[in-house]
Design a protein around this motif. Structure first.
Motif, PDB file in Angstrom:
ATOM      1  N   ARG A 313       0.908  -1.173  -0.034  1.00  0.00           N
ATOM      2  CA  ARG A 313      -0.051   0.072   0.039  1.00  0.00           C
ATOM      3  C   ARG A 313       0.831   1.411  -0.107  1.00  0.00           C
ATOM      4  O   ARG A 313       1.811   1.324   0.657  1.00  0.00           O
ATOM      5  N   ALA A 315       0.984   5.400   0.196  1.00  0.00           N
ATOM      6  CA  ALA A 315       0.056   6.519   0.501  1.00  0.00           C
ATOM      7  C   ALA A 315       0.779   7.804   0.675  1.00  0.00           C
ATOM      8  O   ALA A 315       1.861   7.793   1.078  1.00  0.00           O
ATOM      9  N   GLY A 316       0.088   8.955   0.406  1.00  0.00           N
ATOM     10  CA  GLY A 316       0.804  10.056   0.471  1.00  0.00           C
ATOM     11  C   GLY A 316      -0.174  11.452   0.221  1.00  0.00           C
ATOM     12  O   GLY A 316      -1.216  11.249  -0.166  1.00  0.00           O
ATOM     13  N   VAL A 322       2.828   9.144  -5.621  1.00  0.00           N
ATOM     14  CA  VAL A 322       2.173   8.004  -4.933  1.00  0.00           C
ATOM     15  C   VAL A 322       1.847   7.063  -6.110  1.00  0.00           C
ATOM     16  O   VAL A 322       2.186   5.638  -6.075  1.00  0.00           O
ATOM     17  N   TYR A 346      -7.958   7.871  -5.050  1.00  0.00           N
ATOM     18  CA  TYR A 346      -7.521   9.302  -4.667  1.00  0.00           C
ATOM     19  C   TYR A 346      -8.878  10.160  -4.876  1.00  0.00           C
ATOM     20  O   TYR A 346      -9.849   9.707  -5.592  1.00  0.00           O
ATOM     21  N   THR A 354      -5.330  13.677  -0.440  1.00  0.00           N
ATOM     22  CA  THR A 354      -4.894  12.495  -0.119  1.00  0.00           C
ATOM     23  C   THR A 354      -4.943  11.386  -1.492  1.00  0.00           C
ATOM     24  O   THR A 354      -5.528  11.379  -2.223  1.00  0.00           O
ATOM     25  N   SER A 355      -3.743  10.687  -1.198  1.00  0.00           N
ATOM     26  CA  SER A 355      -3.743   9.761  -2.381  1.00  0.00           C
ATOM     27  C   SER A 355      -3.106   8.296  -2.189  1.00  0.00           C
ATOM     28  O   SER A 355      -2.292   8.583  -1.300  1.00  0.00           O
ATOM     29  N   ASN A 356      -3.796   7.310  -2.650  1.00  0.00           N
ATOM     30  CA  ASN A 356      -3.085   5.999  -2.427  1.00  0.00           C
ATOM     31  C   ASN A 356      -3.101   5.050  -3.509  1.00  0.00           C
ATOM     32  O   ASN A 356      -4.366   5.136  -4.226  1.00  0.00           O
ATOM     33  N   ALA A 379       4.674   5.054   3.602  1.00  0.00           N
ATOM     34  CA  ALA A 379       3.730   6.235   3.901  1.00  0.00           C
ATOM     35  C   ALA A 379       4.501   7.395   3.814  1.00  0.00           C
ATOM     36  O   ALA A 379       5.712   7.708   4.192  1.00  0.00           O
ATOM     37  N   SER A 384      -1.011   9.660   6.448  1.00  0.00           N
ATOM     38  CA  SER A 384      -1.057   8.562   5.732  1.00  0.00           C
ATOM     39  C   SER A 384      -0.499   7.199   6.562  1.00  0.00           C
ATOM     40  O   SER A 384      -1.347   6.195   6.508  1.00  0.00           O
ATOM     41  N   LYS A 387      -3.233   6.581   9.210  1.00  0.00           N
ATOM     42  CA  LYS A 387      -4.406   5.907   8.387  1.00  0.00           C
ATOM     43  C   LYS A 387      -4.258   4.411   8.109  1.00  0.00           C
ATOM     44  O   LYS A 387      -5.090   3.834   8.391  1.00  0.00           O
ATOM     45  N   TYR A 400       8.708   4.944   5.892  1.00  0.00           N
ATOM     46  CA  TYR A 400       7.875   6.345   6.428  1.00  0.00           C
ATOM     47  C   TYR A 400       9.042   7.361   6.132  1.00  0.00           C
ATOM     48  O   TYR A 400      10.159   7.356   6.138  1.00  0.00           O
TER      49      TYR A 400
END
Lengths: 488, 104
Positions: A313, A315-316, A322, A346, A354-356, A379, A384, A387, A400
């Motif tokens: 996954r 995310a950012g 991302v 997204y 936010t987008s993942n 992340a 993110s 989450k 991270y």
């Protein structure tokens, strides 16, 4: 008992074969439809079923059901059934018809579904002249949800959202779908019929049969609008509702044929240029990939011994790269001959939202592209991380983007690589390359993909050579970071 | 046996069978029937609906009620297909079926 002089009686009107004998409904309701007494849907259902029977197409018919009272087509019709999202039946029907051209596809929609939320879908399906049949059941109101005004609600008609009656000054005028669509050049056949009396009902049955026959003959898009009673929401008896269709609705929605190009189509067949489907061998050329890079080809560069089922996954914030990070990973997996999936998720913002994305790489066919419990979480910022950090599997990794890993996110069985990747990328000359530094670390941690596949993926996805070079340096930096963390 | 089956009377051109469990008693068939041979029952079926019932005679087999009815199989319409005459044994099956049904 009948005497010897009795003649023979044979059924001339009975349950259509295209209906199930019993419906998969709640116990004790298996032989009753869910419609209210006197509902027009039931009558329209029977007309469609009869048309399917008459044309002998039951085994290749696919119904696309709507959202609304008509939703349960799959309870009743013994044909293929798909239930579409609200208003999207024409889009779903298009996909089915194009992928299975031999199928007979019937879109079944109400007026809330077709003329409000799905107005764009029907407009464009009609404008493309899809060879489908759409049955549009218009009862001038949203019935299933309790009687809100629809685009087709008559001026002055009371509904829960127009308690004083529809006011043209504020709510506009009833939308005339047949008139609107008949201005287009592509549709083959558009007719409006009613269920107001016996004569209208027979005409409706004929129209629906014809609309279906048009598709069987490949003539193009046909739509039949049916003015249909809704006794429950109109607060009338079934017979009153039927009369209201005839006496009131029909004055607003004129019955008749609005467009009939079936004769000219019958001569010219389908307007759409016939391009043969590409052969499988042509696909590498069309997609611009070298044949030896295709999964399953002999040139697979990648044959490590261990099992691979990597779920990632990423995310950012939007704009951090991302989705591209995930794409490079998936593309490289494809290059290495793995099964892959890449699912972006997204918000509507182009920047700062936010987008993942979900990425899966596996040696086996992938059942779902969703990654609920990632093995690796990338992340790119703290929100993110917060989450998704709980979803990471025990023994998994979090990469991270931050100098310090928040203490309250740490737990046993969670491996962490926390570095200020954005700053590190900035040192390389471009802070937007932080995603590639993180990808480098991910590749080094997992070790599932050979560098050659990454190179190929980058070359395909990143067009600017300056960026390819920068990304290569960023990837190498990321690999170093992880190696350094093990040594340090 | 219905009135129409009695010897000496002219046989109806059609017959009607209404499924009292599928009918919801909307009354559209009563409104639609040209010879007016459908009525509403007094007793309720087990769902609590009064249902349409065939008067037992006078059906022309036109099929209009079937088209007006919203239920897929609540109504079945039969029509007399061959000339009356001796030895029409196979007819009995259809007739009995129709009679039994109309009475339900």
């Amino acid at each position: 008992m009948p005497t010897e002089s009795a003649g023979e009686y044979a059924p001339v009107q009975s349950r259509a074969r295209s209906f199930y004998g019993r419906y998969e409904r709640k116990e004790d309701l298996e032989h009753q439809t869910h419609f209210c007494p006197g509902c027009g849907h039931g009558i329209v259902h029977k007309m469609i079923a009869r048309a399917i029977d008459d044309l002998g197409v039951q085994d290749r018919t696919i119904m696309v059901g709507p959202v609304g009272c008509g939703v349960f087509t799959y309870y009743y019709f013994d044909v293929g059934n798909v239930q579409a999202a609200h208003g999207r039946a024409p889009a779903v029907a298009t996909a089915i018809k194009r992928s299975r051209p031999e199928s007979i596809v019937i879109g079944y929609q109400g007026d809330g579904d077709l003329s409000a939320i799905g107005a764009a879908e029907i407009l464009h399906a009609a404008n493309r002249g899809e060879n489908i049949t759409v049955v549009f059941v218009n009862n001038a109101i949203y019935s299933m949800t309790g009687g809100q005004a629809a685009p087709t609600t008559l001026v002055g008609m009371k509904s829960t959202t127009t308690p004083n009656g529809r006011n043209a000054a504020t709510e506009g005028y009833p939308l005339h779908v047949c008139e609107l669509l008949s201005t287009l050049q592509a549709p083959a056949y558009i007719e409006r019929v009613g269920l107001g009396d016996n004569k209208q009902i027979w005409q409706a049955a004929r129209a629906i049969r014809r609309a279906l026959a048009n598709q069987v003959h490949g003539l193009g898009f046909s739509l039949i609008e049916v003015l249909s009673p809704c006794p429950t929401i109109w607060k009338m008896t079934p017979v009153e509702a039927q009369r209201w269709v005839r006496g009131v609705m029909e004055n607003e929605f004129r019955l008749g044929v609005f467009c009939d190009r079936t004769n000219e189509r019958a001569v010219s067949a389908d307007l759409r240029p016939v391009t043969p489907d590409p052969a499988l061998d042509d696909l590498p050329r069309i997609l611009g990939v070298a044949r030896e890079r295709l999964p399953g080809s002999e040139a697979q560069a990648f044959t490590p011994g261990r099992e691979i089922d990597l779920e990632v996954r990423i995310a950012g914030f939007g704009g951090q790269g991302v989705l591209l990070l995930g794409e490079v990973l998936a593309e490289a997996g494809l290059d290495a001959g793995l099964e892959v999936s890449w699912l972006p998720s997204y918000g509507p913002e182009m920047r700062s939202g936010t987008s993942n994305c979900h990425v899966r790489l596996s040696r086996h066919a992938i059942d779902s592209p969703l990654v609920a419990s990632p093995v690796v979480l990338v992340a790119m910022n703290e929100p993110s991380l917060r989450k998704f950090d709980r979803s990471v599997r025990s023994g998994g990794w979090v990469i991270y983007n931050g100098r310090e890993f928040p203490a309250d996110c740490a737990r046993d069985g969670l491996n962490v690589l926390a570095r200020p990747f954005t700053e590190l990328a900035d040192e390389l000359g471009e802070k937007r390359a932080a995603n590639m530094v993180m990808l480098g670390a991910l590749l080094e941690i997992t070790g599932v993909l050979p560098q050659a596949s990454i190179d190929h993926a980058l070359a395909r996805l990143v067009k600017n050579p300056r960026w390819v070079e920068l990304d290569q340096r960023a990837l190498a930096r990321g690999r170093e970071l992880y190696q350094g963390s093990r040594e340090g | 046996m219905t009135e129409a089956d009695k010897p000496g009377q002219k046989q109806d051109r059609g017959r009607l069978c209404i499924d009292g469990e599928e009918c919801k008693g909307c009354g559209l068939c009563i409104e639609a029937c040209p010879p007016r041979v459908i009525a509403m029952s007094e007793p309720l079926n087990h769902y609590g609906y009064r249902t349409a019932i065939y008067a037992g005679a006078g059906c022309t087999g036109c099929g209009v009620c079937f088209m007006a009815c919203p239920e897929p199989g609540a109504i079945t319409v039969y029509r007399l297909v061959n000339a009356p005459g001796p030895g029409a044994r196979s007819a009995q099956v259809a007739v009995e079926e129709a009679s039994a049904c109309a009475g339900s």
